[in-house]
Design a protein around this motif. Structure first.
Motif, mmCIF file in Angstrom:
data_model
loop_
_atom_site.group_PDB
_atom_site.id
_atom_site.type_symbol
_atom_site.label_atom_id
_atom_site.label_comp_id
_atom_site.label_asym_id
_atom_site.label_seq_id
_atom_site.Cartn_x
_atom_site.Cartn_y
_atom_site.Cartn_z
ATOM 1 N N HIS A 104 15.071 37.710 61.059
ATOM 2 C CA HIS A 104 15.625 36.807 60.038
ATOM 3 C C HIS A 104 17.073 36.511 60.387
ATOM 4 O O HIS A 104 17.798 37.397 60.859
ATOM 5 C CB HIS A 104 15.578 37.451 58.656
ATOM 6 N N ARG A 106 20.608 33.638 59.372
ATOM 7 C CA ARG A 106 21.130 32.508 58.592
ATOM 8 C C ARG A 106 21.827 31.582 59.577
ATOM 9 O O ARG A 106 22.765 31.985 60.261
ATOM 10 C CB ARG A 106 22.082 32.984 57.493
ATOM 11 N N PRO A 115 18.550 29.725 55.702
ATOM 12 C CA PRO A 115 17.801 30.856 56.249
ATOM 13 C C PRO A 115 16.780 30.360 57.274
ATOM 14 O O PRO A 115 16.086 29.373 57.015
ATOM 15 C CB PRO A 115 17.103 31.445 55.022
ATOM 16 N N LEU A 170 23.873 34.223 61.726
ATOM 17 C CA LEU A 170 24.284 35.484 61.112
ATOM 18 C C LEU A 170 23.048 36.369 61.000
ATOM 19 O O LEU A 170 22.060 35.970 60.371
ATOM 20 C CB LEU A 170 24.884 35.217 59.729
ATOM 21 N N ARG A 172 21.323 40.619 60.960
ATOM 22 C CA ARG A 172 21.584 42.034 60.702
ATOM 23 C C ARG A 172 20.925 42.823 61.819
ATOM 24 O O ARG A 172 19.749 42.589 62.113
ATOM 25 C CB ARG A 172 20.961 42.458 59.376
ATOM 26 N N ASP A 173 21.646 43.710 62.423
ATOM 27 C CA ASP A 173 21.065 44.454 63.538
ATOM 28 C C ASP A 173 20.196 45.604 63.020
ATOM 29 O O ASP A 173 19.959 45.714 61.819
ATOM 30 C CB ASP A 173 22.149 44.911 64.521
ATOM 31 N N GLU A 176 21.275 47.514 60.132
ATOM 32 C CA GLU A 176 21.578 46.688 58.949
ATOM 33 C C GLU A 176 23.011 46.157 58.950
ATOM 34 O O GLU A 176 23.517 45.735 57.913
ATOM 35 C CB GLU A 176 21.318 47.459 57.641
ATOM 36 N N PHE A 178 25.946 43.532 59.927
ATOM 37 C CA PHE A 178 26.039 42.111 60.257
ATOM 38 C C PHE A 178 26.488 41.913 61.700
ATOM 39 O O PHE A 178 27.368 42.621 62.193
ATOM 40 C CB PHE A 178 27.060 41.413 59.347
ATOM 41 N N HIS B 108 15.824 40.411 54.016
ATOM 42 C CA HIS B 108 16.813 39.405 54.401
ATOM 43 C C HIS B 108 17.363 38.636 53.202
ATOM 44 O O HIS B 108 18.405 38.003 53.285
ATOM 45 C CB HIS B 108 16.212 38.440 55.408
ATOM 46 N N VAL B 162 25.548 50.151 57.356
ATOM 47 C CA VAL B 162 26.606 49.421 56.649
ATOM 48 C C VAL B 162 26.515 47.935 57.005
ATOM 49 O O VAL B 162 26.082 47.573 58.091
ATOM 50 C CB VAL B 162 28.019 49.924 57.025
ATOM 51 N N SER B 163 26.935 47.095 56.081
ATOM 52 C CA SER B 163 26.860 45.650 56.323
ATOM 53 C C SER B 163 27.889 45.206 57.356
ATOM 54 O O SER B 163 27.592 44.422 58.236
ATOM 55 C CB SER B 163 27.115 44.891 55.027
ATOM 56 N N ALA B 185 31.983 41.250 61.651
ATOM 57 C CA ALA B 185 30.649 41.525 62.209
ATOM 58 C C ALA B 185 30.820 42.383 63.457
ATOM 59 O O ALA B 185 31.938 42.568 63.943
ATOM 60 C CB ALA B 185 29.957 40.218 62.574
ATOM 61 N N LYS B 186 29.709 42.851 63.988
ATOM 62 C CA LYS B 186 29.761 43.671 65.194
ATOM 63 C C LYS B 186 30.306 42.877 66.376
ATOM 64 O O LYS B 186 30.895 43.427 67.289
ATOM 65 C CB LYS B 186 28.347 44.185 65.493
ATOM 66 N N LEU B 191 33.997 37.734 59.084
ATOM 67 C CA LEU B 191 32.980 37.158 58.197
ATOM 68 C C LEU B 191 33.550 36.819 56.824
ATOM 69 O O LEU B 191 33.326 35.738 56.304
ATOM 70 C CB LEU B 191 31.809 38.125 58.020
ATOM 71 N N LEU B 217 32.630 32.114 57.547
ATOM 72 C CA LEU B 217 31.699 31.334 58.369
ATOM 73 C C LEU B 217 31.540 29.934 57.796
ATOM 74 O O LEU B 217 30.973 29.059 58.434
ATOM 75 C CB LEU B 217 30.329 32.021 58.437
#
Lengths: 414, 247
Positions: A104, A106, A115, A170, A172-173, A176, A178, B108, B162-163, B185-186, B191, B217
């Motif tokens: 998934h 964005r 999405p 965008l 999520r790995d 989780e 981002f 998601h 973690v987000s 972000a990683k 973000l 973004l």
């Protein structure tokens, strides 16, 4: 035998009436056959769309992944290693295979977000399994090393994206967290599968794996076979061999996909429409036969006066109706065969009907360009039998009613 | 004599340096001081969320009950009246009065902006203490809006879900409250940025009562979050955080 001959003579004697009634039956049969061919054609296209652009013929996945495949989880992924590939390549009818990592995301153009489903692919192998080659209307697919994406023109239009624009995905790995994937749009396609056109963004597998932190794992391996009808049998054959490599692996044929079940459900809806057509046809046939019988009331009175028994009169009428049914049925089959032949060979060009600027797939008809009909022998046999039986049954009651009347009253029934 | 003076100055400097080192706070201590202010155990909050997207501006009022890992938010503005969000541990449910149905938000869907705002559902879900999720380090000191701040950087601890992989926080040196936060972000892409506009002392603790979240973004969008009233440790009726209570 006398009665049979008499029935036959009656048919010949009232040529016009016989012909008109038969033509009505013929039209009902013709209409059914054409509708069946059209629905068959649509179903074939739906299946083809799912196979050619999304599902392939077989899918190799982990059991746990399959249970929640719509969740596109990054758990329960699999490695594309030699034992698995050797096994896949050894199956009969194997043509090619393509690994993919689904996730998934964005899709962001800097102003808006949508999405989408991201698919990490190896372009060289992807092209061998899926029919995207001629579907690009702008640009082309990326190479494995390029930081580029391709998507449907419809999706690009929604976000006002063009070739050369940069997008941000965008995601999520696996933890989780981002992460973002920034890439250039290298190609826009338009397939006959609306879902693919508006929901999916394709990108190189390596980039997706890196961004999602899933090592070198993929969600599934899609296999293309020489013959789609063999998929189920081959999947069954392969299952036990797979379990020897890894007990948690499974292979699923395209028929087992949810999208196919949905297409099947649509088919049920189509069957309902066909049933309504048959009911209307049956009413038309019954109506015509009843009127034809009532019209011959004096004749029935005369036959009774001459000494014919009720059951003999009913026999004659039923035989006549059956004869009309057979005649109409044969005419309908011939008309239907001609119609289906034309439809199957030349097809219907929807763009001519609805105009070139209208995307018919947006109305749920998954067709680009022409749609072709299919031959269905079963439908021919079924509808012919139906026409004859309805004709036969619908004549019994009015004939019985007329035959049971007093001959004098029947002769002077007006 | 001259030599003695130099030795004395060196001694004083050494003492001063040691004193400074001993009294300097560690990153963990700073975060913990901040958590003492900002981390909520039990509260009842009345707030307004103003979502600004280009020229469009939407205002949403809400009443929120918080108790440890559970929270219930009820929207009270005319357009969304009756819409409720229930968070229980790691699960989130939503109730729309028009649909009269409870929907679980998961996977998601949690990435989407809550009610169209720049706060994602996931942002609302993370209620763990930051020191449990991130390894913080002091990376500098800066002045922000006239206040002296510690600048801390937190990097997600291995294995923690973690987000945001990295977060950079500006923490008021005197009041120990976060005045600005950058969320990365990683891929190192920025973000979101949250700026605290107003801080008030409530029940003896400093608390941010007006803040602005910007999604970096997307251009031209931001969400202002204004706390109109907050009560710490109120009595929350039993059964508040149940699915039955949502309907």
């Amino acid at each position: 035998m006398f009665l049979t001959k008499l029935a036959f003579k009656n048919l010949m004697r009232h040529r016009n009436r016989t012909l008109i009634t038969a033509i009505i039956i013929a039209f009902a049969i013709f209409f059914y056959i054409i509708m069946d061919s059209m629905i068959g054609g649509m179903t074939e296209i739906s299946y083809k769309n799912i196979i050619d652009y999304q599902a392939g013929h077989l899918q190799l996945v982990r059991d746990d992944y399959w249970e929640d495949k719509d969740g596109l989880s990054l758990e329960n992924l699999l490695f594309v290693d030699q034992p698995k590939m050797s096994l896949l390549e050894s199956i009969r009818g194997y043509k090619s295979s393509s690994p993919e990592l689904n996730f998934h995301a964005r899709l962001n153009n800097g102003i808006n977000e949508l999405p989408v489903i991201g698919k990490g692919i190896i372009p060289e192998r992807f092209k061998e399994v899926f029919a995207f080659e001629d579907q690009f209307i702008e640009g082309s697919i990326f190479s494995s090393e390029e930081n580029k994406v391709v998507m449907g023109k419809r999706l690009a239009d929604l976000l006002k994206l063009e070739i050369g624009d940069y997008i941000t995905l965008l995601v999520r790995d696996k933890n989780e967290t981002f992460n973002t994937i920034e890439a250039e749009v290298s190609g826009l396609f338009h397939t006959s599968n609306p879902n693919v056109n508006s929901n999916i963004v394709y990108l190189p597998l390596k980039i997706a794996q890196q961004a999602l932190n899933v090592d070198k794992q993929v969600s599934k391996i899609i296999v293309k076979l020489e013959d789609k009808d063999q998929a189920m049998v081959i999947a069954d054959e392969l299952e036990s061999k797979l379990k020897r490599i890894d007990d948690d692996l499974s292979i699923y044929a395209w028929e087992e996909l949810e999208a196919i079940s949905v297409a099947g459900a649509k088919q049920m809806g189509n069957q309902l429409i066909m049933s309504i057509i048959l009911i209307i046809a049956a009413i038309a046939i019954i109506n015509t036969v009843i009127l034809a019988t009532l019209e011959r009331m004096e004749e029935i009175g005369m036959m009774k006066a001459m000494g014919l028994q009720e059951k003999e009169i009913i026999y004659i009428f039923v035989l006549e109706s059956t004869g009309i049914g057979i005649l109409g049925g044969i005419m309908g089959l011939m008309l239907g065969a001609i119609g289906v032949w034309v439809f199957a060979n030349y097809g219907i060009d929807w763009s001519v009907i609805v105009g070139n600027n209208v995307d018919i797939s947006s109305f749920g008809i998954p067709v680009i360009g022409k749609m072709y009909g299919t031959w269905n022998l079963k439908a021919f046999i079924f509808v012919f039998s139906f026409g004859v039986i309805v004709s036969l049954l619908s004549s019994i009651l009015p004939a019985y009613w007329a035959a049971s009347k007093d001959p004098v009253k029947a002769i002077y029934h007006r | 004599m001259k030599r003695l003076i130099v030795v004395f100055i060196c001694f004083i400097a050494l003492i001063a340096a040691i004193t400074t080192m001993v009294s300097a706070m560690t990153a963990e201590e700073i975060i913990n001081r901040r958590d003492e202010n900002e981390y909520i155990k039990v509260a009842k909050v009345e707030a307004e969320m103003v979502i600004i997207n280009g020229r469009r501006k939407m205002s949403k009022n809400m009443l929120t009950f918080i108790e440890e890992d559970n929270s219930l938010t009820i929207f009270t503005n005319a357009r969304d009246r009756g819409t409720k969000f229930l968070k229980r541990d790691d699960d989130l449910w939503m109730f729309f009065p028009e649909a009269e149905d409870i929907v679980k938000i998961s996977g998601h869907m949690l990435n989407q902006g809550m009610m169209g705002s720049d706060f994602s559902y996931q942002d609302m879900m993370e209620s763990d203490k930051l020191t449990d999720l991130y390894d913080f380090a002091i990376i500098g000191e800066e002045e922000l809006n006239g206040r002296q701040c510690y600048v801390l950087e937190g990097v997600a601890l291995d294995g923690k879900e973690v987000s945001y992989y990295r977060r950079k926080s500006w923490i008021d040196k005197e009041r120990f409250i976060g005045l600005k936060e950058e969320l990365y972000a990683k891929s190192e892409r920025l973000l979101k940025v949250m700026n605290v506009k107003r801080v008030e002392q409530i029940d003896g603790r400093w608390y941010p009562v007006e803040s602005v979240m910007e999604n970096k973004l997307r251009k031209k969008t931001r969400t202002e979050f204004v706390i109109k009233s907050i009560k710490f440790n109120p009595k929350i009726p039993a059964g508040t955080f149940t699915l039955q209570n949502m309907q």
